[in-house]
Motif scaffolding. Structure first.
Motif, mmCIF file in Angstrom:
data_model
loop_
_atom_site.group_PDB
_atom_site.id
_atom_site.type_symbol
_atom_site.label_atom_id
_atom_site.label_comp_id
_atom_site.label_asym_id
_atom_site.label_seq_id
_atom_site.Cartn_x
_atom_site.Cartn_y
_atom_site.Cartn_z
ATOM 1 N N THR A 169 0.798 -1.211 0.000
ATOM 2 C CA THR A 169 0.000 0.000 0.000
ATOM 3 C C THR A 169 0.835 1.267 0.000
ATOM 4 O O THR A 169 0.285 2.376 -0.050
ATOM 5 N N HIS A 170 2.180 1.130 -0.027
ATOM 6 C CA HIS A 170 3.028 2.304 -0.114
ATOM 7 C C HIS A 170 3.142 2.750 -1.573
ATOM 8 O O HIS A 170 2.610 3.782 -1.953
ATOM 9 N N LEU A 171 3.873 1.986 -2.385
ATOM 10 C CA LEU A 171 4.064 2.367 -3.812
ATOM 11 C C LEU A 171 3.831 1.199 -4.755
ATOM 12 O O LEU A 171 4.169 1.273 -5.907
ATOM 13 N N LYS A 200 6.947 -8.620 4.499
ATOM 14 C CA LYS A 200 7.973 -7.587 4.442
ATOM 15 C C LYS A 200 8.119 -7.099 3.007
ATOM 16 O O LYS A 200 8.369 -7.890 2.102
ATOM 17 N N CYS A 201 7.980 -5.776 2.861
ATOM 18 C CA CYS A 201 8.134 -5.191 1.507
ATOM 19 C C CYS A 201 9.609 -4.951 1.256
ATOM 20 O O CYS A 201 10.301 -4.274 2.020
ATOM 21 N N PRO A 202 10.142 -5.404 0.129
ATOM 22 C CA PRO A 202 11.576 -5.229 -0.172
ATOM 23 C C PRO A 202 11.922 -3.833 -0.655
ATOM 24 O O PRO A 202 13.097 -3.482 -0.713
ATOM 25 N N CYS A 203 10.931 -3.070 -1.007
ATOM 26 C CA CYS A 203 11.254 -1.749 -1.588
ATOM 27 C C CYS A 203 11.625 -0.754 -0.484
ATOM 28 O O CYS A 203 12.696 -0.124 -0.550
ATOM 29 N N HIS A 204 10.787 -0.528 0.460
ATOM 30 C CA HIS A 204 11.063 0.511 1.461
ATOM 31 C C HIS A 204 10.943 -0.022 2.895
ATOM 32 O O HIS A 204 10.935 0.777 3.834
ATOM 33 N N GLY A 205 10.768 -1.358 2.964
ATOM 34 C CA GLY A 205 10.819 -1.936 4.317
ATOM 35 C C GLY A 205 9.512 -1.932 5.099
ATOM 36 O O GLY A 205 9.505 -2.162 6.333
HETATM 37 FE FE1 FES Z 1 6.322 -1.313 -0.019
HETATM 38 FE FE2 FES Z 1 7.351 1.119 -0.266
HETATM 39 S S1 FES Z 1 6.365 -0.095 -1.660
HETATM 40 S S2 FES Z 1 7.280 -0.138 1.410
#
Ligand code: FES
Length: 354
Positions: free
Chosen positions: A278-280, A294-299
């Protein structure tokens, strides 16, 4: 007058001598000097060589030989030789002169030697006019010459005389083509054929590629774009296939969904979580050891029920609609989503009770 001109010089001389009776001309060298008073003659002088006729022809010279002109004049005048040639008057015969008279008489007795015929211009012209065939006076009067026949019309005999006969030269045999030149020609021909064939092949290939691309573009234009997406509604199996507390990850790659059997707000249920951060929009990973997403993009980190607890993600993960189909299998519908912040997870279509 004409008769006199036609007479030859010898005849004129003979006539003159006959008329004058002095047929014995006395040469100047034969003149004997007169005796002196004592009656003795001086010794005769030695004979001098005869003078040229030009000097002897001088008229009026006493004791000189009469010239031809004088003789002719006398003949034309018809006078006697005594009047015409006083110089030719013989001297008195003297004993000393007798010896000299003999050769003179001998000369007179001798037949007239043939002399060159001397004619004046008038006599020559008269003789020419008396001729039967006068010559051409001018170039215009001359008869025209017959035209020369062309060279091609010359008889073969004349040409043969004009040019020497040359034996015919046999034609030179052509040189046979050498093996090297033939090979070079074949190599050149082969190179040209290969080059031409290559160019033609390249041209045909380019033409074929262009035609294929044009056909694909035309087909793409005729048929609109259709997304080859999986169907939004699909079955994942029976409920017994999803044990309690477990996260099924085998549908992530094909459908982008986690199927979880877990407790939420004191109710054991099966639900389907959307695998989009839900971030990007990245795809988080399920960490079994840590029991979190755990999202690998921004943690960003999410619990097993999908609620976010770390990282920049602003809100929990979303759920798809789920239900038990007619055949008892769990069926997921991705055309509908449910958000927790909106209170939609309380909707019975967002889970299946166990
Ligand atoms: Fe998942 Fe940024 S997209 S933390």
């Amino acid at each position: 007058m004409a008769e006199k001109k036609k007479m030859s010089v010898a005849e004129i001389l003979a006539a003159a001598r006959a008329q004058t009776g002095a047929a014995q001309p006395v040469a100047p060298e034969t003149v004997v000097p007169e005796p002196d008073a004592a009656g003795q003659a001086e010794p005769s002088a030695p004979e001098r060589p005869a003078k040229p006729a030009a000097k002897a022809a001088t008229p009026g010279t006493p004791g000189s030989r009469p010239s031809v002109a004088d003789i002719l004049a006398m003949a034309r005048a018809g006078k006697g030789g005594s009047d015409a040639a006083p110089a030719a008057k013989p001297a008195a015969p003297k004993p000393a002169a007798k010896a000299a008279e003999k050769p003179a008489a001998a000369k007179a007795q001798k037949p007239a030697a043939p002399k060159a015929v001397v004619r004046d211009t008038a006599s020559i012209l008269a003789a020419a006019r008396a001729g039967a065939k006068p010559g051409p006076v001018s170039k215009a009067d001359a008869p025209a010459r017959p035209a020369k026949p062309p060279a091609s019309h010359k008889p073969p005999g004349d040409s043969a005389k004009a040019a020497p006969v040359v034996p015919p030269v046999p034609p030179r045999p052509e040189k046979p083509a050498t093996k090297k030149s033939a090979e070079s020609q074949e190599d050149r021909r082969g190179f040209l054929e290969i080059a031409l064939g290559s160019f033609m092949a390249m041209g045909f290939t380019a033409l074929s590629v262009t035609g294929g691309l044009f056909t694909l573009g035309l087909a793409r234009f005729m048929f609109p774009n259709v997304l080859a997406e999986p169907p939004s509604r699909f079955k994942v199996g029976f409920k017994e296939g999803f044990p309690t507390g477990k996260v099924e990850t085998k549908f992530v790659a094909q459908y982008g969904v986690w199927v979880v059997n877990s407790e939420f707000q004191g109710l054991q249920q099966i639900y389907a979580l959307k695998t989009v951060c839900t971030h990007l929009g990245c795809t988080p990973n399920w960490l079994e050891a840590e029991q979190k997403f755990k999202c690998p993009c921004h943690g960003s980190g999410f619990y097993k029920d999908g609620v976010n607890f770390e990282g920049p993600a602003p809100r929990p993960l979303e759920r798809y609609a789920i239900r038990i189909s007619d055949d008892g299998q769990v069926e997921i519908d991705k055309s509908r989503t449910f958000q927790e912040e909106l209170g939609q997870w309380a909707d019975p279509e967002s889970y299946v009770t166990v």
